[in-house]
Design an enzyme around this catalytic site. Structure first.
Site, PDB file in Angstrom:
ATOM      1  N   ASP A  81       0.846  -1.199   0.000  1.00 18.61           N
ATOM      2  CA  ASP A  81       0.000   0.000   0.000  1.00 18.61           C
ATOM      3  C   ASP A  81       0.886   1.255   0.000  1.00 18.61           C
ATOM      4  OD1 ASP A  81      -2.412   1.436   0.221  1.00 18.61           O
ATOM      5  OD2 ASP A  81      -2.358   1.409   2.421  1.00 18.61           O
ATOM      6  N   HIS A 179      -7.606  10.052   3.740  1.00 20.98           N
ATOM      7  CA  HIS A 179      -7.212   9.056   4.739  1.00 20.98           C
ATOM      8  C   HIS A 179      -7.584   9.518   6.152  1.00 20.98           C
ATOM      9  CE1 HIS A 179      -4.291   7.914   1.452  1.00 20.98           C
ATOM     10  NE2 HIS A 179      -4.933   6.793   1.688  1.00 20.98           N
ATOM     11  N   GLY A 180      -7.730   8.557   7.038  1.00 19.06           N
ATOM     12  CA  GLY A 180      -7.901   8.882   8.455  1.00 19.06           C
ATOM     13  C   GLY A 180      -9.350   9.006   8.887  1.00 19.06           C
ATOM     14  N   LYS A 183     -12.763  12.909   7.608  1.00 20.55           N
ATOM     15  CA  LYS A 183     -12.788  13.021   6.151  1.00 20.55           C
ATOM     16  C   LYS A 183     -13.566  14.218   5.641  1.00 20.55           C
ATOM     17  CE  LYS A 183     -12.457   8.042   5.599  1.00 20.55           C
ATOM     18  NZ  LYS A 183     -10.992   7.998   5.525  1.00 20.55           N
ATOM     19  N   SER A 213     -12.827   4.395   4.771  1.00 23.37           N
ATOM     20  CA  SER A 213     -13.426   4.000   6.048  1.00 23.37           C
ATOM     21  C   SER A 213     -14.704   4.788   6.310  1.00 23.37           C
ATOM     22  CB  SER A 213     -12.430   4.237   7.197  1.00 23.37           C
ATOM     23  OG  SER A 213     -11.525   3.156   7.274  1.00 23.37           O
ATOM     24  N   ASN A 253     -10.288   0.619  -0.107  1.00 26.29           N
ATOM     25  CA  ASN A 253      -9.260   0.545   0.947  1.00 26.29           C
ATOM     26  C   ASN A 253      -9.793   0.953   2.315  1.00 26.29           C
ATOM     27  OD1 ASN A 253      -7.615   0.059  -1.221  1.00 26.29           O
ATOM     28  ND2 ASN A 253      -6.090   1.592  -0.681  1.00 26.29           N
ATOM     29  N   ASP A 255      -8.649   1.011   6.411  1.00 23.99           N
ATOM     30  CA  ASP A 255      -7.682   0.833   7.497  1.00 23.99           C
ATOM     31  C   ASP A 255      -8.197   1.456   8.798  1.00 23.99           C
ATOM     32  OD1 ASP A 255      -5.484   0.441   9.057  1.00 23.99           O
ATOM     33  OD2 ASP A 255      -4.171   1.835   8.011  1.00 23.99           O
ATOM     34  N   ARG A 259      -8.735   0.222  12.919  1.00 20.88           N
ATOM     35  CA  ARG A 259      -8.040   0.816  14.068  1.00 20.88           C
ATOM     36  C   ARG A 259      -9.052   1.243  15.126  1.00 20.88           C
ATOM     37  NH1 ARG A 259      -3.167   4.550  11.542  1.00 20.88           N
ATOM     38  NH2 ARG A 259      -2.405   2.987  10.088  1.00 20.88           N
TER      39      ARG A 259
HETATM   40  P1  13P Z   1      -8.892   4.923   5.564  1.00 20.58           P
HETATM   41  O1  13P Z   1      -7.985   5.810   6.357  1.00 20.58           O
HETATM   42  O2  13P Z   1     -10.145   5.613   5.180  1.00 20.58           O
HETATM   43  O3  13P Z   1      -9.162   3.634   6.233  1.00 20.58           O
HETATM   44  O4  13P Z   1      -8.131   4.602   4.172  1.00 20.58           O
HETATM   45  C1  13P Z   1      -7.157   3.595   4.108  1.00 20.58           C
HETATM   46  C2  13P Z   1      -6.387   3.634   2.829  1.00 20.58           C
HETATM   47  O5  13P Z   1      -6.723   4.293   1.870  1.00 20.58           O
HETATM   48  C3  13P Z   1      -5.184   2.789   2.783  1.00 20.58           C
HETATM   49  O6  13P Z   1      -4.486   2.954   1.585  1.00 20.58           O
HETATM   50  O1  G3H Z   2      -3.195   4.967   3.617  1.00 21.28           O
HETATM   51  C1  G3H Z   2      -2.555   4.674   4.627  1.00 21.28           C
HETATM   52  C2  G3H Z   2      -2.938   3.503   5.427  1.00 21.28           C
HETATM   53  O2  G3H Z   2      -3.992   3.813   6.295  1.00 21.28           O
HETATM   54  C3  G3H Z   2      -1.731   2.952   6.128  1.00 21.28           C
HETATM   55  O3  G3H Z   2      -1.378   3.738   7.201  1.00 21.28           O
HETATM   56  O4  G3H Z   2       1.042   4.183   6.759  1.00 21.28           O
HETATM   57  O5  G3H Z   2       0.063   4.428   9.075  1.00 21.28           O
HETATM   58  O6  G3H Z   2       0.378   2.165   8.048  1.00 21.28           O
HETATM   59  P1  G3H Z   2       0.114   3.626   7.808  1.00 21.28           P
HETATM   60 ZN    ZN Z   3      -4.575   4.947   0.806  1.00 16.64          ZN
END
Ligand code: 13P
Ligand code: G3H
Ligand code: ZN
Length: 318
Positions: A81, A179-180, A183, A213, A253, A255, A259
């Protein structure tokens, strides 16, 4: 069974999206495999550069290889990723990753193409597929004007040229997500109109949605009630995933939501059991909750129940 994302995307295109879940540790790995098998879904394991260096890059590889033995029915891709050039070369050379993302989206158009092309040539020679990104992810912030925020979105008029010149196998698009956990400052605003234009420019070509997310409000409230301080967090409306899939999105995607599950489980556990200092009781709860979370997400993506259909396609192609 580890497969390329290309195979998964061929099966999914226009019908459903495959969940791409980031992992960092053993408990996530167990929950991920269980949740995908419980919901009978193919899936993508995402490993970020940060995840590779959290312990040692070989540790996650070892966990996933063991999970393959423990869960022999699983069908999944292993994907880097947000790679840079060096991490892409490293993952291709490892022989373990079936897919890498080269993220040169911060570069100008021609430089992004040139970097992506180098990775594509290197990866394809070793049977690894490549995701690239055009446009820049960013939240919809109140102080940013519409034209400023539009300028960061993927330009549909550039998408075909980018794909043809770079040779990438899938394209991450910026359509208003970020991300995060924070948003959207106002109401959530996925730009499905821009996505539809991109699909028109690239019919049949697999698109990827990062920053997807949902940041469930119940989860945020439970975390805050258990001592957390996550205020104003907001995510993507999951009811839009199926529409996005019809518009060419084959990979979504996720993540941050995972969390949040981890944070809620551990905060609540130690609040309810202040005497505990054994990591296994909350770890067990987390694995079960994470598996439930994955299965529920796959329902929303439409990938739940697709495992045997994908297996048939893979067997008939071999
Ligand atoms: P989220 O932060 O919305 O979960 O996105 C994750 C992501 O795009 C990882 O590449
Ligand atoms: O897009 C990023 C993902 O959420 C991964 O996050 O680089 O903190 O592992 P990270
Ligand atoms: Zn991403």
């Amino acid at each position: 069974m580890i497969v390329t994302t290309k195979k998964l995307f061929e099966a999914a295109y226009g019908k459903y999206a495959i969940g791409a879940y980031n992992i960092n540790n053993l408990e996530q790995t167990m929950g991920l495999f269980r949740g995908n098998l419980d919901s009978q879904a193919p899936f993508i394991i995402q490993i970020s550069k940060g995840a590779r260096s959290y312990t040692h890059k070989l540790m996650l590889e070892g966990l996933i290889r063991s999970a393959e033995d423990v869960f022999p029915d699983a069908i999944f891709a292993v994907h880097l990723d947000h790679g840079d050039e060096q991490s892409c070369y490293d993952c291709v050379d490892s022989g373990f990753y079936s897919s890498v993302m080269i993220d040169a989206s911060h570069e100008d158009f021609d430089t992004n193409i040139a970097i992506t092309r180098r990775i594509v040539d290197y990866a394809h020679a070793k049977g690894v597929v490549v995701e690239a990104e055009l446009g820049q992810l960013g939240g919809v912030e109140e102080h940013v004007s519409v034209s400023e925020s539009d300028a960061k979105l993927t330009n549909p008029a550039q998408a075909l040229e980018f794909v043809e010149r770079s040779g990438c196998d899938s394209l991450a698009v910026a359509i208003g997500t970020s991300h995060g956990a924070y948003k959207f400052a106002g109401s959530q605003a996925l730009r499905l109109d821009v996505l539809a234009e991109i699909q028109k420019a690239l019919p049949g070509f697999p698109l990827v949605m990062h920053g997807s997310s949902s940041v469930p409000q119940e989860e945020v409230e439970r975390i805050n009630q258990a001592g957390g301080k996550i205020k104003g967090a907001k995510g993507v409306d999951a009811s839009q995933f199926k529409r996005a899939a019809q518009l060419g999105v084959t990979k979504v995607n996720i993540d941050t939501d995972g969390r949040l599950v981890w944070t809620r489980v551990h905060r609540e556990h130690f609040l309810d059991h202040p005497e505990n200092f054994d990591m296994r009781p909350p770890g067990k709860v987390f694995m079960a909750e994470y598996a439930k979370f994955i299965a529920d997400k796959n329902e929303k993506l439409g990938s739940a129940g697709q495992l045997e259909a994908v297996r048939k396609i893979l067997v008939s192609a071999s």
